[in-house]
Design an enzyme around this catalytic site. Structure first.
Site, PDB file in Angstrom:
ATOM      1  N   SER A 154      47.963  45.932  52.534  1.00 31.12           N
ATOM      2  CA  SER A 154      46.965  46.683  53.275  1.00 31.12           C
ATOM      3  C   SER A 154      45.531  46.274  52.924  1.00 31.12           C
ATOM      4  CB  SER A 154      47.196  48.183  53.033  1.00 31.12           C
ATOM      5  OG  SER A 154      46.396  48.967  53.863  1.00 31.12           O
ATOM      6  N   ASP A 172      41.645  47.058  58.471  1.00 31.54           N
ATOM      7  CA  ASP A 172      42.010  46.642  57.118  1.00 31.54           C
ATOM      8  C   ASP A 172      42.969  45.453  57.225  1.00 31.54           C
ATOM      9  OD1 ASP A 172      44.154  48.081  58.106  1.00 31.54           O
ATOM     10  OD2 ASP A 172      44.666  48.995  56.198  1.00 31.54           O
ATOM     11  N   ASP A 214      46.153  44.841  57.123  1.00 27.64           N
ATOM     12  CA  ASP A 214      47.339  44.847  57.980  1.00 27.64           C
ATOM     13  C   ASP A 214      47.121  45.623  59.267  1.00 27.64           C
ATOM     14  OD1 ASP A 214      47.273  47.356  56.773  1.00 27.64           O
ATOM     15  OD2 ASP A 214      49.454  47.527  56.644  1.00 27.64           O
ATOM     16  N   ASP A 234      46.612  48.674  60.113  1.00 31.22           N
ATOM     17  CA  ASP A 234      47.200  49.977  60.420  1.00 31.22           C
ATOM     18  C   ASP A 234      46.152  51.080  60.370  1.00 31.22           C
ATOM     19  OD1 ASP A 234      46.857  50.169  57.671  1.00 31.22           O
ATOM     20  OD2 ASP A 234      48.832  51.005  57.269  1.00 31.22           O
TER      21      ASP A 234
END
Length: 450
Positions: free
Chosen positions: A101, A241, A243, A245
């Site tokens: 992340s 961010d 990834d 999400d």
């Protein structure tokens, strides 16, 4: 939290804490759990972010899965929520995302989704932990046809982009926006998605090299995006961010619009269209007092959970709510997705702006943010455990809460993904809450740090 899986998967420094051996064992154990109720070869998707270590861990994880009999479908680099969506579309038995992340490039992680696109339930994570850590079962060694295979899904990003486009109620025609991809997963999807929706996109930090993910960019380092939006007279900026999400926004004046403001704007719009289930929003104990007050003033019921989007999601599913999220930018539109999705959130937010012909700075006045200070204190793993029983830290926290009274609050909690204790203080006097937060942090350092 379990011993292997935290609030957002298994994480650690790649190749020392999160090793190839551990990744392979997680793959083996996950396949054993799946094979136990499967008559043939279970199908498992694997996605990854742009970290250099992601390729290494992907291959180790795939080897572990195949060695037990699971068939692996490699999706390539794409956002975490894409895995959650595609596991259902491709009728897979599970999906795995390799990412840490917002953490620096040396970290990595393994997050598992079940066949319905939701994060793996605690009970199944505990089964995997017991196999990996306690060795309650020996790994089988199938041969011949029983060994799993590896395939590649070349249209994974395209399928995800098409789905996100289908959720947007009003196009982004004429909007001029900047997109900070954090040199991460959004680098593969964001420009195509937002351009096809009609926006003129200025791309920032979309050239990943394996080590520059989240490096002074993305949703945790927004200075460059703020400056760029203001200097170029753009309508808004979006920061993802690593990834993708989660996302945070920047208004046309260069000011950060955090997850609480994004949620306030989206919740008000959903309620006005009769689409906010039970007129309720689910947040966390970290949600700003200003957001809670916004809900009270606008006839919206606010429900609080522990920090972590998995807890927000659990509450939403349990009580049939359809909207919730975190100040950090994890926002869940349960009508459209099974997890936080930065690009989905950004599309919904920008669609509201364009439909209403409004400026983001104007819509952000829906709520007033209480001054809030967050101090992170690095502690050992043992220190995180001792936090729950340390009397000195508890006494100091109680002392500060008495000083704040009803006009503020203090929250001290362990991070679910990093070796940190987080001290959050809210109140009306910025100087006072900063001083109080530092005082609590000093006691934590004395009692629990290395």
């Amino acid at each position: 939290m379990g011993r292997l899986f935290g609030t957002d998967g298994a994480r650690g420094i790649a190749n020392t804490e999160l090793t190839c051996e551990l990744a392979m064992d997680i793959g083996r154990a996950a396949a054993m759990v799946l094979v136990g109720s499967h008559s043939g070869h279970p199908k498992v998707l694997i996605g990854k972010d742009t970290r250099r270590s992601s390729d290494m861990l992907e291959d180790a994880l795939a080897a572990g899965l195949c060695s037990i009999g699971a068939n692996v479908v490699k999706l390539g680099v794409l956002p975490t929520p894409a895995v959650a969506y595609l596991v259902k579309k491709y009728q897979a038995d599970a999906g795995v995302m390799i990412s840490a992340s917002h953490n620096p490039c040396e970290f990595n992680g393994i997050k598992i989704f079940s066949a319905d696109g939701y994060k793996l339930p605690d009970a199944l994570e505990e089964q995997i932990e017991a196999i990996v850590l306690d060795h309650i079962s020996e790994y089988p060694h199938p041969t011949g046809w029983a060994v799993g295979s590896v395939q590649y899904a070349k249209e994974a990003c395209r399928d995800y982009i098409d789905y996100i486009r289908s959720t947007v109620p009003y196009p982004l025609d004429g909007m001029r926006i900047a997109l900070d991809c954090a040199n991460g997963s959004a680098s593969r999807t964001a420009q195509t998605l937002f351009t096809e929706l009609g926006a003129q996109c200025h791309m920032l930090f979309d050239q990943p090299d394996g080590v520059n993910i989240n490096d002074r960019c993305g949703s945790t380092h927004m200075d460059a995006l703020c400056q760029y939006v203001k200097e170029n007279g753009l309508d808004a900026g979006i920061a993802f961010d690593g990834d993708a999400d989660r996302c945070l926004a920047v208004d046309e004046q260069g000011h950060i619009v955090d997850g609480d403001f994004v949620m306030a704007i989206c919740a008000a719009d959903l309620k006005s269209r009769g689409m906010l289930e039970k007129d309720t929003v689910v947040g966390t104990v970290m949600s700003n007092l200003g957001f809670i007050r916004f809900c009270e003033e606008n006839g919206i019921h606010f429900v609080s959970t522990k920090v972590g989007d998995r807890y927000v999601l659990e509450k939403m599913r349990m009580e049939n709510y359809n909207f919730g999220g975190e100040q950090s930018g994890h926002v869940i539109f349960l009508d459209y997705g099974t997890t936080g999705d930065g690009q989905l959130t950004a599309c919904q937010l920008l669609s509201i702006l364009n439909r209403r012909r409004a400026k983001l700075s104007s819509l952000s006045t829906l709520m007033e943010r209480f001054p809030q200070v967050l101090v992170n204190v690095k502690v050992t793993a043992e220190g995180k455990l001792r936090f729950y029983t340390d009397t000195e830290v508890r006494k100091e926290t109680e002392r500060v809460q008495k000083i704040l009274g009803k006009s503020g609050r203090i929250l001290v909690r362990p991070s679910g993904t990093e070796p940190l204790l987080r001290v959050m203080v809210e109140g009306q006097d910025p100087a006072q809450i900063q001083q109080l937060a530092e005082q609590v942090a000093d006691v934590i350092r004395q009692q629990l740090a290395e």
